[in-house]
Design a protein around this motif. Structure first.
Motif, short mmCIF file in Angstrom:
data_model
loop_
_atom_site.label_atom_id
_atom_site.label_comp_id
_atom_site.label_asym_id
_atom_site.label_seq_id
_atom_site.Cartn_x
_atom_site.Cartn_y
_atom_site.Cartn_z
N LYS A 1 -27.41 103.45 -25.89
CA LYS A 1 -27.46 104.05 -25.30
C LYS A 1 -27.03 103.79 -23.35
N TYR B 1 -25.95 104.86 -19.65
CA TYR B 1 -25.04 105.92 -19.03
C TYR B 1 -24.56 104.89 -17.74
N ASN B 2 -22.98 105.64 -17.71
CA ASN B 2 -22.26 104.46 -16.71
C ASN B 2 -22.36 103.18 -16.93
N GLU C 1 -25.38 101.62 -13.55
CA GLU C 1 -25.55 101.42 -15.11
C GLU C 1 -27.27 102.25 -15.37
N GLU D 1 -29.81 102.36 -19.38
CA GLU D 1 -29.61 101.87 -20.41
C GLU D 1 -31.12 103.13 -20.84
N ALA D 2 -30.45 103.87 -21.73
CA ALA D 2 -31.46 104.73 -21.43
C ALA D 2 -32.31 104.40 -23.23
N THR E 1 -31.37 112.31 -24.81
CA THR E 1 -30.48 111.69 -24.68
C THR E 1 -29.81 111.46 -26.44
N ASP F 1 -22.17 113.73 -27.49
CA ASP F 1 -22.77 112.92 -25.89
C ASP F 1 -22.35 111.14 -27.13
N TYR G 1 -22.16 106.24 -27.75
CA TYR G 1 -23.24 105.77 -27.58
C TYR G 1 -22.63 104.39 -27.58
#
Ligand SMILES: Nc1ncnc2c1ncn2[C@@H]1O[C@H](COP(=O)(O)OP(=O)(O)OP(=O)(O)O)[C@@H](O)[C@H]1O
Ligand SMILES: [Mg+2]
Length: 221
Positions: free
Chosen positions: A9, A11-12, A18, A20-21, A47, A56, A58
């Motif tokens: 995943k 984000y942005n 940006e 990476e979670a 997340t 959400d 991915y």
């Protein structure tokens, strides 16, 4: 049955912020499991839960829910899966405060197009299942934290989903009320539902059959 393979995943993506979670998570949760997702703040628990809940998206890897590959679906398809299979309990209850307990629990039934007497009957049955049918007519603003959490759980189960997902359901509750709410999740699980709970609380996690620990976007156990 949840099957996650090498899921990432970000984000942005493509933007300067940006982030990476989740870094290639793999995980299986079988039907009927009661699992806790634990880990430090910022580890990626919410997340992951939001992806499981189909709220959400991915970037890479796979998330399969039963036979469906949950990826690049239309908004309608995502909404359909959520309505049919998933009951979500948010950390802050997310109730409409000036509506009664019963009215809050009836909200998902509108999406599922349940009408008339059946609607009220189903909502009352859900309130009964969480032990607060006598509070049906009370506005949520007048309920205690534990009672609000029960309304939120009733709302999550009213469409009879196979899976209940909860983000820190005991985070705002004292220890006695937390234990009661965990007992309620155990009961719902014993009735055959899959239950996945994100929690910081070691005691709450210990009450679950399985603990999935996330650290810095990775599954460690
Ligand atoms: N919408 C977003 N945009 C950018 N980054 C995000 C977003 N949401 C979360 N993050 C980042 O992703 C990481 C994981 O966040 P997440 O909310 O999943 O953590 P968590 O384990 O649920 O933490 P907590 O226990 O505090 O709720 C964090 O570093 C967070 O800052
Ligand atoms: Mg969180």
């Amino acid at each position: 049955m949840i099957t996650i393979k090498d899921l990432t995943k970000i984000y942005n993506p493509g933007k300067p912020n940006e982030f990476e979670a989740l870094h290639g998570i793999s995980l299986e949760i079988k039907d009927g499991e009661l699992a806790a997702i634990t880990g430090r703040s910022g580890a990626g628990k919410s997340t992951l839960l939001h992806i499981l809940a189909c709220i959400d998206d991915y970037q890479s890897g796979e998330y399969r829910l039963d036979a469906t590959l949950v990826k690049n679906l239309s908004d309608r398809q995502y909404a359909h899966i959520r309505n049919e299979k998933i009951g979500m309990v948010m950390q802050d209850f997310a109730l409409v405060e000036d509506m009664t307990a019963l009215e809050n629990v009836m909200i998902p039934l509108d999406f599922a197009k349940v009408k008339g007497a059946a609607k009220k009957e189903k909502a009352l049955a859900a309130l009964k299942a969480v032990g607060i049918e006598e509070l049906a007519k009370k506005p949520c603003s007048k309920l205690s934290g534990g009672q609000k959490q029960r309304v939120a759980i009733a709302r999550a189960i009213v469409n009879e989903p196979a899976m209940i997902l909860a983000d820190e359901p005991t985070g705002a509750l004292d220890s006695k009320t937390s234990a009661e709410i965990m007992e309620l999740f155990k009961k719902l699980n014993a009735q055959g539902r899959t239950v996945v709970i994100v929690t910081h609380d070691k005691e709450a996690a210990g009450r679950c059959g399985r603990i999935i620990e996330i650290s810095d976007g990775r599954v460690v156990i």
